[in-house]
Design an enzyme around this catalytic site. Sequence first.
Site, mmCIF file in Angstrom:
data_model
loop_
_atom_site.group_PDB
_atom_site.id
_atom_site.type_symbol
_atom_site.label_atom_id
_atom_site.label_comp_id
_atom_site.label_asym_id
_atom_site.label_seq_id
_atom_site.Cartn_x
_atom_site.Cartn_y
_atom_site.Cartn_z
ATOM 1 N N SER A 185 13.817 10.818 -0.636
ATOM 2 C CA SER A 185 12.485 11.252 -0.205
ATOM 3 C C SER A 185 12.415 12.682 0.298
ATOM 4 O O SER A 185 11.369 13.314 0.205
ATOM 5 C CB SER A 185 11.972 10.313 0.889
ATOM 6 O OG SER A 185 12.839 10.305 2.001
ATOM 7 N N HIS A 213 10.197 6.316 -4.121
ATOM 8 C CA HIS A 213 9.696 7.597 -4.628
ATOM 9 C C HIS A 213 9.863 7.739 -6.140
ATOM 10 O O HIS A 213 9.636 8.817 -6.672
ATOM 11 C CB HIS A 213 10.398 8.759 -3.917
ATOM 12 C CG HIS A 213 9.996 8.855 -2.480
ATOM 13 N ND1 HIS A 213 8.961 9.651 -2.039
ATOM 14 C CD2 HIS A 213 10.469 8.224 -1.384
ATOM 15 C CE1 HIS A 213 8.817 9.512 -0.744
ATOM 16 N NE2 HIS A 213 9.730 8.657 -0.310
ATOM 17 N N LYS A 244 2.754 5.138 -2.319
ATOM 18 C CA LYS A 244 2.978 6.453 -2.920
ATOM 19 C C LYS A 244 2.301 6.490 -4.293
ATOM 20 O O LYS A 244 1.109 6.772 -4.379
ATOM 21 C CB LYS A 244 4.468 6.758 -2.939
ATOM 22 C CG LYS A 244 5.033 6.679 -1.492
ATOM 23 C CD LYS A 244 6.469 6.987 -1.362
ATOM 24 C CE LYS A 244 7.051 6.521 -0.037
ATOM 25 N NZ LYS A 244 6.386 7.035 1.164
HETATM 26 N N1 PMP Z 1 11.688 3.729 1.675
HETATM 27 C C1 PMP Z 1 11.662 5.053 1.455
HETATM 28 C C2 PMP Z 1 12.785 5.679 0.703
HETATM 29 C C3 PMP Z 1 10.597 5.831 1.921
HETATM 30 O O1 PMP Z 1 10.581 7.151 1.715
HETATM 31 C C4 PMP Z 1 9.545 5.190 2.605
HETATM 32 C C5 PMP Z 1 8.331 5.963 3.113
HETATM 33 N N2 PMP Z 1 8.504 7.272 3.389
HETATM 34 C C6 PMP Z 1 9.614 3.826 2.835
HETATM 35 C C7 PMP Z 1 10.687 3.120 2.324
HETATM 36 C C8 PMP Z 1 8.533 3.113 3.585
HETATM 37 O O2 PMP Z 1 7.386 2.979 2.835
HETATM 38 P P1 PMP Z 1 5.944 2.850 3.481
HETATM 39 O O3 PMP Z 1 5.611 4.176 4.097
HETATM 40 O O4 PMP Z 1 5.078 2.522 2.344
HETATM 41 O O5 PMP Z 1 6.005 1.785 4.526
#
Ligand code: PMP
Length: 398
Positions: A185, A213, A244
């Site tokens: 990310s 992602h 996302k």
């Molecule tokens: N896993 C990863 C790799 C992420 O980047 C994120 C969010 N930044 C999440 C899980 C969590 O997802 P959410 O924000 O939809 O709860």
Amino acid sequence: MSLFDKFQPIVDIRAELAKLGVMPFGAVTEKLLSATEAIVNGHKVILAGTNNYLGLTFDPQCIAAAKQAVEEQGTGTTGSRMANGTFAEHIKLEQELGAFFDRRHTIVFSTGYAATMGMASTLAGPGDVIVLDADSHASIYDGVRMSGAEVIRFRHSDPADLEKRLRRLGERTANTLIIVEGIYSMLGDQAPLADIAAVKREYGGMLLVDEAHSLGMLGAHGRGVAEAAGVEADVDFVVGTFSKSLGAIGGYCVSNHPELEAIRFGIRSYIFTASPSPSVIASTRVALRLMQERPELRERLWNNAQRLYDGLEQLGFQVSPQVSPVVAVTIKDRNQAIAWWQELLQRGAYVNLVMPPASPTSDSLLRCSVSAAHSPEQIDRIIDAFAALQPAGMAAAD
Ligand code: PMP
């Protein structure tokens, strides 16, 4: 000594930023103008830090489905999946995700965080082992901590280091869970999943990949890095998010292991939280369909990613190691990063300011994420805003 003492470093940073008149964390989106433009902290900006990869947040079909669901089913489910919160549409979305991923079992969660954290904390327990990439997302780390399993980290995206650690485990690899991400990310780099899967094949254990992602971006069907690398058969569990590329909120886990249906009832972040509201499920179902019906979204996303990457690289910025919808500029000096974040906002580009410990190294990042909804002209305006940055001093606070 007080409960509050440990928060002093955060208090100090907030005070320092307030003195500069900069509000990078929790920047306020005052008005959304479209999927790619908004008024943020008083500035009209192009949104270049939203993870709205396919630009579907304002898609008319997604909005219409959400509206209809609100009218027919109300604003919320008011209960967890295990109690009163399983609606027929939750099941339909699970079936559609299963069909999309070509996996037999699917769980829908209320957030991506709940999905990743829930799976990591439940699959492995005391007496088991979790071997995870050192740069894993906080949701993975939180789940791993909750699991009670022995935790071993391997060097970021280093299959040789993973191999070394699995070799040392000997027969214990039989009850070992390996966790990696697809696209990471913060820097947008892809896991070397073909090599990681080969190591797993040799030593055993199970592999969970967080494709938060990469959904909709890679692989013939858009199933992510595992599909692109041709190793889906080696991935036991795929987790991800609706927040996302699908433009809503929620998460999922898919697998071919029939045990997932029993595991579902042991996942605390599934049992003890309300299920996603009807409007969220409705827009997500449409977004999942549109993602498959409109390959041009993906093409535009990658063209935009390449355009931004090339533009920032040509300006001499230290960009991510790999072209991806996440284009991060590394800035060594934290104050410089803060000043530039503010200057970019004033020049009409909203990006993410990432400082340690959220960044993978001791450097700070100006993290951009592109969208299929950006026009090439908007990408050029983001590049122009970066081009105007001056290295000297702090930007004037407004
Ligand atoms: N896993 C990863 C790799 C992420 O980047 C994120 C969010 N930044 C999440 C899980 C969590 O997802 P959410 O924000 O939809 O709860």
